[in-house]
Motif scaffolding. Structure first.
Motif, PDB file in Angstrom:
ATOM      1  N   SER A 180       0.851  -1.191   0.000  1.00 47.63           N
ATOM      2  CA  SER A 180       0.000   0.000   0.000  1.00 47.63           C
ATOM      3  C   SER A 180       0.886   1.240   0.000  1.00 47.63           C
ATOM      4  CB  SER A 180      -0.891   0.010   1.243  1.00 47.63           C
ATOM      5  OG  SER A 180      -0.098   0.181   2.413  1.00 47.63           O
ATOM      6  N   SER A 202      -5.635  -0.217   6.148  1.00 47.18           N
ATOM      7  CA  SER A 202      -6.095   0.736   5.141  1.00 47.18           C
ATOM      8  C   SER A 202      -6.949   1.816   5.786  1.00 47.18           C
ATOM      9  CB  SER A 202      -6.900  -0.001   4.072  1.00 47.18           C
ATOM     10  OG  SER A 202      -7.544   0.909   3.222  1.00 47.18           O
ATOM     11  N   SER A 209      -9.416   3.298   4.575  1.00 47.93           N
ATOM     12  CA  SER A 209     -10.832   3.091   4.299  1.00 47.93           C
ATOM     13  C   SER A 209     -11.473   2.117   5.283  1.00 47.93           C
ATOM     14  CB  SER A 209     -11.013   2.575   2.864  1.00 47.93           C
ATOM     15  OG  SER A 209     -10.294   1.365   2.678  1.00 47.93           O
ATOM     16  N   SER A 210     -10.643   1.303   5.955  1.00 47.96           N
ATOM     17  CA  SER A 210     -11.182   0.345   6.915  1.00 47.96           C
ATOM     18  C   SER A 210     -11.191   0.891   8.342  1.00 47.96           C
ATOM     19  CB  SER A 210     -10.352  -0.952   6.878  1.00 47.96           C
ATOM     20  OG  SER A 210      -9.023  -0.706   7.311  1.00 47.96           O
ATOM     21  N   GLN A 268     -15.944   9.482   3.943  1.00 46.22           N
ATOM     22  CA  GLN A 268     -15.559   8.089   3.727  1.00 46.22           C
ATOM     23  C   GLN A 268     -15.375   7.780   2.242  1.00 46.22           C
ATOM     24  OE1 GLN A 268     -18.806   6.289   5.898  1.00 46.22           O
ATOM     25  NE2 GLN A 268     -17.571   5.974   7.739  1.00 46.22           N
ATOM     26  N   THR A 269     -16.210   8.378   1.406  1.00 45.65           N
ATOM     27  CA  THR A 269     -16.066   8.190  -0.039  1.00 45.65           C
ATOM     28  C   THR A 269     -14.763   8.807  -0.538  1.00 45.65           C
ATOM     29  OG1 THR A 269     -18.466   8.212  -0.343  1.00 45.65           O
ATOM     30  CG2 THR A 269     -17.118   8.657  -2.285  1.00 45.65           C
ATOM     31  N   MET A 290     -12.012   9.238   1.146  1.00 47.01           N
ATOM     32  CA  MET A 290     -10.815   8.615   1.720  1.00 47.01           C
ATOM     33  C   MET A 290     -10.155   7.621   0.773  1.00 47.01           C
ATOM     34  SD  MET A 290     -12.101   8.110   5.677  1.00 47.01           S
ATOM     35  CE  MET A 290     -10.652   7.273   6.305  1.00 47.01           C
ATOM     36  N   ASP A 291     -10.908   7.034  -0.138  1.00 43.16           N
ATOM     37  CA  ASP A 291     -10.332   6.081  -1.078  1.00 43.16           C
ATOM     38  C   ASP A 291      -9.488   6.772  -2.139  1.00 43.16           C
ATOM     39  OD1 ASP A 291     -11.451   3.869   0.152  1.00 43.16           O
ATOM     40  OD2 ASP A 291     -13.321   4.026  -0.985  1.00 43.16           O
ATOM     41  N   LYS A 292      -9.741   8.066  -2.388  1.00 44.03           N
ATOM     42  CA  LYS A 292      -8.993   8.809  -3.409  1.00 44.03           C
ATOM     43  C   LYS A 292      -7.923   9.674  -2.743  1.00 44.03           C
ATOM     44  CE  LYS A 292     -12.862   8.938  -6.662  1.00 44.03           C
ATOM     45  NZ  LYS A 292     -13.784   9.796  -7.456  1.00 44.03           N
ATOM     46  N   TYR A 294      -4.248  14.721  -0.463  1.00 46.00           N
ATOM     47  CA  TYR A 294      -3.435  14.233   0.651  1.00 46.00           C
ATOM     48  C   TYR A 294      -2.424  15.317   1.003  1.00 46.00           C
ATOM     49  CZ  TYR A 294       0.109  11.487   3.122  1.00 46.00           C
ATOM     50  OH  TYR A 294       1.031  11.031   4.043  1.00 46.00           O
ATOM     51  N   THR A 299      -4.798   9.369   2.954  1.00 46.54           N
ATOM     52  CA  THR A 299      -5.679  10.050   3.919  1.00 46.54           C
ATOM     53  C   THR A 299      -4.867  10.548   5.106  1.00 46.54           C
ATOM     54  OG1 THR A 299      -7.584   8.682   3.329  1.00 46.54           O
ATOM     55  CG2 THR A 299      -7.658   9.786   5.458  1.00 46.54           C
TER      56      THR A 299
END
Length: 437
Positions: free
Chosen positions: A82, A186, A188-189, A218-219, A221-223, A263, A319
């Motif tokens: 990651s 991660s 996202s988790s 939360q959406t 955070m993946d980007k 970020y 993030t």
């Protein structure tokens, strides 16, 4: 020469030495990505320095040695890792001391344990963020993790570049790793509201849940997401507007204003220039922020007030969650900061076209003379950040630009400070000369 005059002369010499030291310090700024640009064998390493923002952490260090990997070695490292794990690996390859080829072959007792950037973050378990450097047999120099009995996985290959006493860039054969370095959870988790509550941001956590904005975070955070979470003390401020009077739409805008769609850890914010878009920003630049930094302190300027970045709760590329000591109040919702009141004076009471009276004003009565004029309050917000000239705060999915402008800005700022100090020394010297004559 009399004793007082001698003491004054010594004082002038000391100030001159301090000025020279300041000038030397101001010229020590470096830009690691610029150093590696144009060297195709390190393209992959350099791109990950920018993507993880480790380049900003390196550039903020006065004395540093960067151990770089070729594209082949870097490809082997990043496979199945990651971005958070890659970031830790790059930090472990960054040593907070100066090592050139000569020093590597002249270590005391043939070995030295040195601190890495990974150790400085506080994320390393115990002393596992230290690196063991040892002059091996046959003229080789090896690098190993601090764990007892750890093998020297990495060896010195060649010198890449250097800025004497401040920056040394060396190529090594392999990364430095140890069990436990990789496997970061991660972002996202992660339980976002749980993290915020544990960090002392319970009120903010309740607001993002009740408004539904937590789903927007939360959406993102993946980007890429930088969350600026006000701590609980920020909601107790006496001058805080009544948030209960905001409409649902305005509350959502306010909470989106506390997040950046990129970020941007503290080290990156520290060197940011110009306006920074938030999740609430519009195409016209409305609901943007700017940064004001001084030393290690970083503050966010809304145009109405400033809020200091207090701590890092989570730094897991892409993030980052930071706490701030005040709510960020956008002028679009709460109005701009008050303008300074005009200075009182006789001209303020006289029309611009009328000639000023030549006679003196009437003598005020004793009662009126006893009253003092109230001074106008100064605005509380900090001055805006300088104009944009750095690509460091571009969105994470944008192409990486040349960071040389950032380094030039730092050097110019440091040089200006040195010139200011030198001017002060010159004034003192003139005074001293006049006393000695």
């Amino acid at each position: 020469m009399a004793a007082p005059q001698l003491h004054l002369a010594l004082l002038v010499l000391s100030l001159a030495a301090a000025s020279a030291a300041a000038a030397d310090s101001s010229s020590s700024s470096h830009n690691i990505t610029a150093v590696l640009d144009g060297r195709p064998e390190y393209t992959l390493y350099n791109s990950y320095l920018s993507e993880t923002k480790v380049c900003d952490e390196i550039n903020s260090e006065h004395t540093v040695t960067v151990l770089v990997l070729t594209n082949g070695a870097m490809s082997s490292l990043v496979a199945n890792l990651s971005l958070a794990d890659i970031k830790n690996a790059l930090r472990l390859l960054t040593l907070l001391d100066y090592f050139d080829e000569k020093k590597l072959h002249s270590l005391d007792s043939g070995s030295e344990l040195t601190t890495s950037l990974y150790q400085k973050t506080g994320e390393a378990a115990g002393n596992m963020g230290h690196v063991n450097i040892t002059d091996l047999r046959g003229g080789k120099v090896g690098f190993a993790p601090a764990a007892p009995g750890a093998k020297f996985q990495s060896t010195y290959t060649k010198r890449v570049d250097e800025e004497p006493s401040t920056l040394s860039v060396l190529e090594v054969s392999d990364p430095i790793t140890f069990p436990g370095l990789f496997g970061s959870p991660s972002a996202s988790s992660v339980n976002l509201t749980g993290l915020l509550e544990k960090a002392g941001c319970k009120q903010f956590a309740r607001l993002i849940v009740s408004s539904g904005v937590v789903k927007i975070y939360q959406t993102a955070m993946d980007k890429a997401l930088t969350l600026l979470a006000p701590n609980d003390d920020a909601f107790k401020a006496k001058d805080l507007p009544d948030l209960s009077k905001l409409s649902s739409a305005d509350l959502v805008t306010l909470l989106q204003y506390h997040a950046l769609p990129q970020y941007a850890p503290k080290a990156s914010l520290k060197v940011a220039k110009g306006s920074i878009p938030t999740l609430a920003s519009t195409g016209a630049g409305k609901y943007d922020l700017s940064v004001v930094s001084s030393g290690d302190d970083v503050s966010l300027d809304t145009g109405k007030d400033t809020s200091r970045v207090a701590s890092t709760v989570l730094d897991d590329t892409p993030t980052v969650i930071l706490t701030v000591d005040k709510l960020l109040l956008p002028p679009g919702l709460f109005g701009s900061a008050p303008s300074p009141a005009p200075a009182p004076g006789p001209a303020a009471d006289v029309p611009a076209s009328a000639p000023a009276p030549e006679t003196s004003a009437p003598t005020p009565s004793p009662k009126a003379a006893g009253k003092k004029k109230k001074k106008a309050k100064s605005p509380s917000h900090s001055p805006p950040a300088p104009p944009a000239n750095s690509p460091d705060m571009a969105p994470a999915d944008a192409p990486v630009g040349d960071a040389a402008d950032t380094a030039d800005s730092k050097k110019n700022g440091g040089a200006a400070a040195a010139v200011s100090l030198a001017a002060t020394v010159a004034c003192v010297a003139l005074v001293a000369a006049s006393l000695l004559l």
